[in-house]
Design a protein around this motif. Structure first.
Motif, PDB file in Angstrom:
ATOM      1  N   UNK A   1       0.844  -1.192   0.000  1.00 49.97           N
ATOM      2  CA  UNK A   1       0.000   0.000   0.000  1.00 49.97           C
ATOM      3  C   UNK A   1       0.883   1.248   0.000  1.00 49.97           C
ATOM      4  N   UNK A   2       0.464   2.341  -0.609  1.00 54.72           N
ATOM      5  CA  UNK A   2      -0.856   2.536  -1.224  1.00 54.72           C
ATOM      6  C   UNK A   2      -0.916   2.157  -2.707  1.00 54.72           C
ATOM      7  N   UNK A   3       0.211   1.752  -3.320  1.00 56.95           N
ATOM      8  CA  UNK A   3       0.187   1.423  -4.748  1.00 56.95           C
ATOM      9  C   UNK A   3      -0.575   0.130  -5.004  1.00 56.95           C
ATOM     10  N   UNK A   4      -0.378  -0.880  -4.148  1.00 52.40           N
ATOM     11  CA  UNK A   4      -1.119  -2.150  -4.279  1.00 52.40           C
ATOM     12  C   UNK A   4      -1.039  -2.692  -5.699  1.00 52.40           C
ATOM     13  N   UNK A   5       0.189  -2.980  -6.144  1.00 54.41           N
ATOM     14  CA  UNK A   5       0.412  -3.477  -7.499  1.00 54.41           C
ATOM     15  C   UNK A   5       1.099  -4.839  -7.421  1.00 54.41           C
ATOM     16  N   UNK A   6       0.325  -5.900  -7.094  1.00 58.14           N
ATOM     17  CA  UNK A   6       0.937  -7.225  -6.899  1.00 58.14           C
ATOM     18  C   UNK A   6       1.689  -7.753  -8.110  1.00 58.14           C
ATOM     19  N   UNK A   7       1.352  -7.284  -9.308  1.00 57.75           N
ATOM     20  CA  UNK A   7       2.048  -7.763 -10.506  1.00 57.75           C
ATOM     21  C   UNK A   7       3.548  -7.522 -10.405  1.00 57.75           C
ATOM     22  N   UNK A   8       3.955  -6.502  -9.646  1.00 61.20           N
ATOM     23  CA  UNK A   8       5.381  -6.207  -9.500  1.00 61.20           C
ATOM     24  C   UNK A   8       6.123  -7.373  -8.870  1.00 61.20           C
ATOM     25  N   UNK A   9       5.461  -8.086  -7.961  1.00 59.32           N
ATOM     26  CA  UNK A   9       6.115  -9.217  -7.295  1.00 59.32           C
ATOM     27  C   UNK A   9       6.375 -10.361  -8.251  1.00 59.32           C
ATOM     28  N   UNK A  10       5.589 -10.462  -9.334  1.00 56.82           N
ATOM     29  CA  UNK A  10       5.818 -11.505 -10.333  1.00 56.82           C
ATOM     30  C   UNK A  10       7.049 -11.213 -11.185  1.00 56.82           C
ATOM     31  N   UNK A  11       7.567 -10.004 -11.074  1.00 56.25           N
ATOM     32  CA  UNK A  11       8.840  -9.655 -11.719  1.00 56.25           C
ATOM     33  C   UNK A  11       9.987  -9.838 -10.726  1.00 56.25           C
ATOM     34  N   UNK A  12       9.772  -9.366  -9.507  1.00 54.99           N
ATOM     35  CA  UNK A  12      10.844  -9.332  -8.510  1.00 54.99           C
ATOM     36  C   UNK A  12      11.318 -10.723  -8.105  1.00 54.99           C
ATOM     37  N   UNK A  13      10.392 -11.625  -7.810  1.00 54.52           N
ATOM     38  CA  UNK A  13      10.800 -12.928  -7.279  1.00 54.52           C
ATOM     39  C   UNK A  13      11.433 -13.848  -8.329  1.00 54.52           C
ATOM     40  N   UNK A  14      10.972 -13.860  -9.577  1.00 53.79           N
ATOM     41  CA  UNK A  14      11.729 -14.617 -10.575  1.00 53.79           C
ATOM     42  C   UNK A  14      13.171 -14.123 -10.727  1.00 53.79           C
ATOM     43  N   UNK A  15      13.367 -12.812 -10.713  1.00 62.62           N
ATOM     44  CA  UNK A  15      14.734 -12.289 -10.786  1.00 62.62           C
ATOM     45  C   UNK A  15      15.557 -12.797  -9.599  1.00 62.62           C
ATOM     46  N   UNK A  16      14.956 -12.808  -8.408  1.00 59.02           N
ATOM     47  CA  UNK A  16      15.664 -13.334  -7.238  1.00 59.02           C
ATOM     48  C   UNK A  16      16.050 -14.800  -7.441  1.00 59.02           C
ATOM     49  N   UNK A  17      15.132 -15.609  -7.958  1.00 59.19           N
ATOM     50  CA  UNK A  17      15.417 -17.027  -8.192  1.00 59.19           C
ATOM     51  C   UNK A  17      16.567 -17.177  -9.177  1.00 59.19           C
ATOM     52  N   UNK A  18      16.546 -16.419 -10.257  1.00 61.03           N
ATOM     53  CA  UNK A  18      17.610 -16.548 -11.269  1.00 61.03           C
ATOM     54  C   UNK A  18      18.955 -16.066 -10.735  1.00 61.03           C
ATOM     55  N   UNK A  19      18.937 -15.026  -9.909  1.00 66.59           N
ATOM     56  CA  UNK A  19      20.199 -14.584  -9.303  1.00 66.59           C
ATOM     57  C   UNK A  19      20.770 -15.675  -8.403  1.00 66.59           C
ATOM     58  N   UNK A  20      19.895 -16.356  -7.682  1.00 67.81           N
ATOM     59  CA  UNK A  20      20.358 -17.465  -6.845  1.00 67.81           C
ATOM     60  C   UNK A  20      20.834 -18.632  -7.701  1.00 67.81           C
ATOM     61  N   UNK A  21      20.174 -18.871  -8.832  1.00 70.73           N
ATOM     62  CA  UNK A  21      20.626 -19.916  -9.743  1.00 70.73           C
ATOM     63  C   UNK A  21      22.056 -19.641 -10.229  1.00 70.73           C
ATOM     64  N   UNK A  22      22.386 -18.375 -10.338  1.00 69.72           N
ATOM     65  CA  UNK A  22      23.684 -17.999 -10.878  1.00 69.72           C
ATOM     66  C   UNK A  22      24.808 -17.982  -9.867  1.00 69.72           C
ATOM     67  N   UNK A  23      24.515 -18.282  -8.608  1.00 68.55           N
ATOM     68  CA  UNK A  23      25.562 -18.329  -7.591  1.00 68.55           C
ATOM     69  C   UNK A  23      26.233 -19.696  -7.669  1.00 68.55           C
ATOM     70  N   UNK A  24      27.456 -19.727  -8.154  1.00 71.73           N
ATOM     71  CA  UNK A  24      28.171 -20.990  -8.269  1.00 71.73           C
ATOM     72  C   UNK A  24      28.969 -21.300  -7.020  1.00 71.73           C
ATOM     73  N   UNK A  25      29.557 -22.487  -6.983  1.00 76.88           N
ATOM     74  CA  UNK A  25      30.380 -22.893  -5.848  1.00 76.88           C
ATOM     75  C   UNK A  25      31.625 -22.026  -5.767  1.00 76.88           C
ATOM     76  N   UNK A  26      31.971 -21.617  -4.570  1.00 71.90           N
ATOM     77  CA  UNK A  26      33.172 -20.835  -4.327  1.00 71.90           C
ATOM     78  C   UNK A  26      34.284 -21.746  -3.821  1.00 71.90           C
ATOM     79  N   UNK A  27      35.440 -21.149  -3.563  1.00 72.52           N
ATOM     80  CA  UNK A  27      36.608 -21.929  -3.177  1.00 72.52           C
ATOM     81  C   UNK A  27      36.495 -22.489  -1.767  1.00 72.52           C
ATOM     82  N   UNK A  28      35.584 -21.935  -0.972  1.00 67.73           N
ATOM     83  CA  UNK A  28      35.385 -22.444   0.388  1.00 67.73           C
ATOM     84  C   UNK A  28      33.906 -22.385   0.719  1.00 67.73           C
ATOM     85  N   UNK A  29      33.508 -23.157   1.722  1.00 69.13           N
ATOM     86  CA  UNK A  29      32.114 -23.148   2.144  1.00 69.13           C
ATOM     87  C   UNK A  29      31.716 -21.775   2.641  1.00 69.13           C
ATOM     88  N   UNK A  30      32.605 -21.115   3.390  1.00 73.16           N
ATOM     89  CA  UNK A  30      32.294 -19.786   3.917  1.00 73.16           C
ATOM     90  C   UNK A  30      32.029 -18.802   2.789  1.00 73.16           C
TER      91      UNK A  30
END
Length: 571
Positions: A57-86
């Protein structure tokens, strides 16, 4: 070399979906997002969170979340293994933290306006309010993505794991360090009463769990494994939400309590005036004047009435009128002002009861005093017949955490009172003569539905009174967001909401979130309304978060099971 290998892995993972144009387009878009590096990657995560805030509120534009969360998923998909667990954990954490930082800055920037009420003393803290608090709250989202990535299957079922992790962290955010569940993700999915009804079953945390699945579903359109089952789950969640909302609203029309009227007063007093001791009497007089003007409007005959019938006056009051004033509407301790008590006694007519937010003082055993932020109930004899103190105080607003240390740095609470307010010991309903009992919730106490449900033991109240003062935040999104959170709490427990706000937004809703009447932000006047009747106790009011925990466990188990299965197949 490592980045080149990672690019090859991602390219193989996303592939090309030749079956549908939509799948091909999503593949291409996902690939571009996944392979972002450096500053573009950081900006994409922050902007995705900021875009999600457009659904608030006050914009109440749920369609925006259908853009935001897919981008979050793809960014997480792109996180590869690093040289250490930390290093891997940190990379996973940063994606969620950046997303959360963007979300909370875009959704809570208006908190800085509270620092401008007394700019000379508090303007220096604007960066903390606008950037520091979002940075802290974003830690929960960083932990969510870090947890989700530990069980991240190479299939569409990864969004179930992500939803479970976010829902778990939102639950923790509701009580850790006194709790601040403002703008939980589930709020993005509830812009109308139709979409609010499911909280009566599973609460806002349960709605968050479902919302992340639905909002993230477009991310898996191009996936080759698990796409159809996950999209079917998302579709079923949407259908169940809409169907249950429609059924509940269609089968439960608004009903009213016989013989009980409401007069909700919004005097629209500037917050800066409340710090002026010389203005106290003027504020008090304004509250009374607006109240009496509302009474005159209530007594005015309808157009269909004849002048003769309008002159007939009953000897005894026919029912009860509840006059509701907002938080801190009495700018002084009433018991210390006998002239104010006498003036209230004159104002309150037979058959009327005043419910008003006011400070209350109580002596201590050591000879000192404790100050409480309270709701007072004053009867038609001008006597204070009951009171309730605010239990859940606002950190830095009504009290200063670690005051012994922070006060040495010149930091004080926004109420500018040494020691601040004291917290009440318990939250309970207030009995009224000639009207149902009510549950008083002061300011942001209304955004904690689990606490509200826990206080409904014994005799169930007939309605909620939310006395608040959002005058701190001016004409910003803050008051709109506060109202939405209060409405969701009321729907969750099945009680009407009677909300009196100093500068708005004052409102009366039925127990299903349908608005009976309201006063806009910045308006002056009263709401003259009948009192809506309460609904039957909801599953949430009886079970609280138990249904949510069951759904959370089921979602997590399914997601982890798929992760284990995929891991064994690839070993």
């Amino acid at each position: 070399m490592l980045r080149s290998l990672e690019r090859g892995r991602l390219g193989a993972a996303i592939g090309h979906n030749e079956r549908t144009a939509a799948g091909w387009f999503v593949d291409r878009l996902a690939g571009r997002v996944m392979l972002l590096e450096g500053l573009p990657r950081i900006l994409a995560a922050i902007l995705a969170g900021a875009v999600a805030a457009l659904a608030l509120p006050p914009l109440d534009f749920p369609a925006a979340a259908f853009i935001a969360f897919p981008v979050l998923v793809w960014l997480l998909d792109g996180v590869g293994a690093r040289r250490s667990l930390a290093a891997t954990l940190l990379a996973d954490f940063l994606v969620g933290w950046l997303f959360g930082f963007g979300y909370f800055v875009a959704g809570l920037w208006w908190l800085g306006s509270a620092m401008l009420v007394n700019a000379a003393a508090f303007a220096v803290f604007i960066p903390f309010a606008v950037l520091g608090l979002p940075a802290i709250l974003a830690v929960y989202y960083g932990l969510a993505t870090m947890l989700a990535r530990r069980f991240w299957p190479d299939s569409a079922f990864r969004i179930l794991v992500l939803a479970a992790a976010f829902a778990l962290m939102e639950w923790l955010r509701s009580f850790v360090l006194t709790g601040f569940p403002w703008n939980e993700i589930g709020v993005l999915a509830a812009p109308t009463p139709l979409l609010m009804q499911v909280v009566s079953l599973i609460g806002v945390h349960g709605l968050t769990l479902a919302a992340v699945i639905v909002f993230a579903a477009p991310a898996v359109i191009g996936d080759r494994h698990g796409r159809m089952p996950v999209l079917a789950i998302a579709g079923l969640l949407v259908a169940a939400d809409l169907g249950y909302g429609y059924h509940r609203l269609a089968t439960h029309p608004t009903t009213f309590v016989d013989g009980v009227e409401l007069s909700v007063v919004q005097a629209n007093i500037a917050q800066s005036d409340k710090f002026d001791e010389e203005a106290a009497q003027r504020i008090f007089s304004r509250q009374i004047a607006v109240t009496e003007k509302g009474r005159e409007a209530r007594a005015k005959p309808a157009a269909s009435e004849s002048p003769a019938s309008a002159k007939v006056v009953a000897v005894e009051p026919q029912g009860r009128t509840l006059i509701v004033w907002p938080e801190s509407s009495l700018p002084f301790v009433l018991t210390e002002r006998p002239e104010a008590v006498a003036r209230l006694a004159d104002m309150i007519q037979p058959g009327e009861t005043l419910i008003a937010g006011a400070p209350r003082v109580e002596p201590t055993a050591s000879g000192g005093e404790r100050l409480y932020n309270s709701v007072l109930v004053v009867d038609d004899n001008g006597e204070i017949v009951d009171a309730r103190d605010k239990v859940h105080l606002v950190p830095f607003g009504e009290f200063l955490p670690l005051e012994r240390y922070l006060s040495r740095l010149g930091i004080m609470n926004l109420s500018e009172m040494p020691g601040g307010f004291s917290a009440g010991t318990e939250r309970s309903a207030v009995e009224l003569a000639g009207a149902p009992a009510f549950l008083p919730l002061i300011c942001y106490e209304a955004i904690f539905p689990a606490d509200i449900a826990a206080s409904l033991g014994g005799a169930r109240p007939g309605f909620i009174v939310n006395d608040t003062n959002d005058g701190w935040f001016g004409e910003t999104p803050g008051p709109y967001q506060h109202l939405r959170l209060a409405e969701l709490s009321a729907v969750a427990v099945g009680l009407p909401l009677v909300r009196a706000a100093n500068t708005g937004i004052s409102v009366v809703t039925d127990p299903f979130g349908r608005e009976i009447d309201a006063l806009a932000l910045g308006a002056t006047g009263t709401i003259e309304s009948r009192l809506p009747a309460a609904a039957a106790p909801t599953p949430y009011s009886r079970l609280r978060n138990l249904p949510f925990f069951v759904l959370l466990a089921a979602t997590f188990i399914v997601g982890v099971s798929i992760w284990l299965f995929v891991s064994r197949q690839t070993d």
